[in-house]
Design a protein around this motif. Sequence first.
Motif, PDB file in Angstrom:
ATOM      1  N   CYS B 312       0.829  -1.222   0.000  1.00 25.62           N
ATOM      2  CA  CYS B 312       0.000   0.000   0.000  1.00 25.62           C
ATOM      3  C   CYS B 312       0.856   1.262   0.000  1.00 25.62           C
ATOM      4  CB  CYS B 312      -0.898  -0.013   1.232  1.00 25.62           C
ATOM      5  SG  CYS B 312      -1.785   1.524   1.508  1.00 25.62           S
ATOM      6  N   ILE B 313       0.525   2.205  -0.895  1.00 23.50           N
ATOM      7  CA  ILE B 313       1.270   3.465  -0.951  1.00 23.50           C
ATOM      8  C   ILE B 313       0.436   4.632  -0.440  1.00 23.50           C
ATOM      9  CG2 ILE B 313       2.976   2.852  -2.722  1.00 23.50           C
ATOM     10  CD1 ILE B 313       1.048   3.976  -4.823  1.00 23.50           C
ATOM     11  N   CYS B 315      -2.592   5.911  -1.108  1.00 22.37           N
ATOM     12  CA  CYS B 315      -3.165   6.847  -2.070  1.00 22.37           C
ATOM     13  C   CYS B 315      -4.583   7.236  -1.690  1.00 22.37           C
ATOM     14  CB  CYS B 315      -3.156   6.236  -3.462  1.00 22.37           C
ATOM     15  SG  CYS B 315      -4.395   4.939  -3.662  1.00 22.37           S
ATOM     16  N   ALA B 316      -5.220   6.434  -0.845  1.00 22.87           N
ATOM     17  CA  ALA B 316      -6.574   6.715  -0.335  1.00 22.87           C
ATOM     18  C   ALA B 316      -7.689   6.476  -1.344  1.00 22.87           C
ATOM     19  CB  ALA B 316      -6.691   8.129   0.222  1.00 22.87           C
ATOM     20  N   CYS B 318      -8.971   3.739  -2.220  1.00 23.81           N
ATOM     21  CA  CYS B 318      -9.913   2.726  -1.719  1.00 23.81           C
ATOM     22  C   CYS B 318     -10.909   3.348  -0.741  1.00 23.81           C
ATOM     23  CB  CYS B 318      -9.171   1.542  -1.088  1.00 23.81           C
ATOM     24  SG  CYS B 318      -8.099   1.919   0.296  1.00 23.81           S
ATOM     25  N   CYS B 372      -7.517  -0.049  -6.567  1.00 31.51           N
ATOM     26  CA  CYS B 372      -6.213   0.055  -5.897  1.00 31.51           C
ATOM     27  C   CYS B 372      -5.072  -0.027  -6.909  1.00 31.51           C
ATOM     28  CB  CYS B 372      -6.057  -1.057  -4.863  1.00 31.51           C
ATOM     29  SG  CYS B 372      -4.396  -1.120  -4.163  1.00 31.51           S
TER      30      CYS B 372
HETATM   31  S1  SF4 Z   1      -6.101   1.906  -2.831  1.00 28.68           S
HETATM   32 FE1  SF4 Z   1      -5.976   1.721  -0.600  1.00 28.68          FE
HETATM   33  S2  SF4 Z   1      -4.790  -0.178  -0.289  1.00 28.68           S
HETATM   34 FE2  SF4 Z   1      -4.459   0.440  -2.406  1.00 28.68          FE
HETATM   35  S3  SF4 Z   1      -2.580   1.645  -2.350  1.00 28.68           S
HETATM   36 FE3  SF4 Z   1      -4.292   3.086  -2.191  1.00 28.68          FE
HETATM   37  S4  SF4 Z   1      -4.588   3.362   0.024  1.00 28.68           S
HETATM   38 FE4  SF4 Z   1      -3.337   1.534  -0.252  1.00 28.68          FE
END
Ligand code: SF4
Lengths: 229, 476
Positions: B312-313, B315-316, B318, B372
């Motif tokens: 997980c990076i 990115c928010a 999700c 994601c």
């Molecule tokens: S979508 Fe959610 S789980 Fe995937 S990288 Fe972004 S924050 Fe992490």
Amino acid sequence: MNEQDVRKQDREKILGGVRSAVRKDPGHLASVEDLAKYWKSRPSAPRPPVGDDLVETFSSRIQEFASTVVRLDSLEAVPRYIAEYAGTGEDENITLVTGEDPRLENLPWDTAPEIRREVRKAERTDNIGLSQAFCAVAESGSIVLLSGKADPTSNDFLVDRHIILLAEDDIVPYHEDAWKRIREAGSSMPRAVNFISGPSSTGDVDLTLQVGVHGPRTLHVVIVPSNPS
Amino acid sequence: MESKSSEFLARSSEAMRDEHLQSVLNKLRAGLEYKRKAAILKIPNFEELKEHARAVKDHTLANLDHYLEEFESSVIESGGHVHWARTSADLNRIALEICQKAGALRVTKSKSMIAEETGLNTVLEEAGIEVTETDLGEYIIQLAEEPPSHIIGPAIHKTKQQVIDLFKNHHDLGERELESVKSIVDEARKVLRDKFCNADVGITGANFLVAETGRIGLVTNEGNGDLTATLPRVHIAVASIEKVVPTPEDASALLRVLVPSATGQPITSYVSFFGGPRKQGDPDGPEEFHVILLDNNRTDMLAGEFRDMLRCIRCATCLNHCPVYTSVGGHAYGWVYPGPMGSVLTPLMTGMGKAHLLPNACSSCGRCEEVCPMGVPLPDMLRQLRTIEREQGLTPAGWRWGLTAFMKLLQHPRIYHLGARWTTAALKRMGKKRGSIASIPVGSGWTKVRELPSPEGRTFQDLWRQKNRKGASGNE
Ligand code: SF4
């Protein structure tokens, strides 16, 4: 046990935990030779398309977000242009903060006597700053600036209006190309490498994009033909 | 930070009734989803970029020992210091020691989820140090004394008027009125400039730790991270161990999927790499550079079935696409990481006992995994956590009983079909001409907030059988 030992022990515990977690992983390369082999044979990263005209791609991408770009025919025209751009119309003096950059030093400043150039690190009250880009990346419309005497990092973040001079030949297609140039430029990395792609902005109030929060409120890029070398 | 995840049910009900919050969440839902989609449509080979980003991270995690040691020696080589923290308390203690050694009275901070995880501000403040958050969102919630509700927009739950009221209470505005977003931002700029220029220590997070160069990467739009890393005498970066990438080029590769997913921009205004103290001849930069690496259960995750979560990076995206998060907001989750990624991380970091409800806050719709950029299998992991919850006997008795009964029912298809037929017919009669039902005895949780559409009157199974019969006779 003294403090030093405790610290060493914590380091060992974390690294030991990591080691035992990855040891049996099929992707784990235990020896330095294996890692070296991996790096030799690793395919280069896929990249998004950028088109052939790098100047055009760069300009249109950086302007997508609140920056402005102008192209001048010659380097000699820069001081006069800045005087017009930064001037208020009245005959006031314009203070322009720059780093100790020989490329900026050699511009014909006498053509713009209203500009008072101050070669130093920027302070919080400075209005206008000028930097010359180390290079720029077309892919994302980003200017690359390196810390040091020629462009102290403060000059890129404390001034209200940031003007950046960019030579056409210094526009490269991808981030990877920028890193290559940075590696080739010096024996070690500068303390700061900044990719700048717009003025300072925030979306933190009301999900509304607002320009000019902590850093420069405006970013203006002046593209000039490259020096005949 | 202390976890309140066990209060999820009460907090989420409260959130559903909070009109202000609901208005903000509606805006979030519409805005960020659209922006991400538009950004990604412009990148023809986004899938390929994603695959590469994932491969970079998988390789790094499989060789994390090597890259962590490489990072450490690169930092030392450029004149910096690396500290290893096994727990939150360790990180806080180390950071405090560095501040005290530097004789720091004032600290500025740029946004760091790691510092939220460890509760660093409280520890520094208790030692008499003034801590100022400089990311505008973080600054707002610091004034409001609230935790972040979103991992990249910490104050996303606040309306404009609420921010104006906070500033009125905490700033000396005199006769001035704040109205527009611009006036709010200008006011914050003025106040925070003072803080930047007078801080002794600057604390930042890190989006990347670059092993080869010993640099930390910061991705921001505001530029507050850059001022925090440049103006004070000491720069401390706090980061978790999985943030390491082998080379600067790898950081760039992750950036290509991170930013469009996070904000829908091609890139943020600032992407910066900092490391080491100021060099000889540099007119600015800190005199000391420290990195504190945090484990906090991550080596356990690396060893076990939840390793994929370490890709997980942050990115928010999700969160922005989760029907539960966008209905109840971040505070309902009760700790620092909300939404799907938070429902996986919180139980793993704070313990199943407190956070076992969170993996149930999931409709199994699968959107999180779909969007994601790092291919984190969030729905699978949430399911796995629910299994663990059941194995540990943590599932509430009512749910356990209901699920057991349902399982038994499914094992007897005849009884199930009969029951379904009766229920469907009964619900149809209840809905009468209106076509919807205002209240049913066992479904009050649903009908309290909305009507239940009544069924057509026949079950899917019945219709299917009928259709097949017709089809068979048609073929004769
Ligand atoms: S979508 Fe959610 S789980 Fe995937 S990288 Fe972004 S924050 Fe992490």
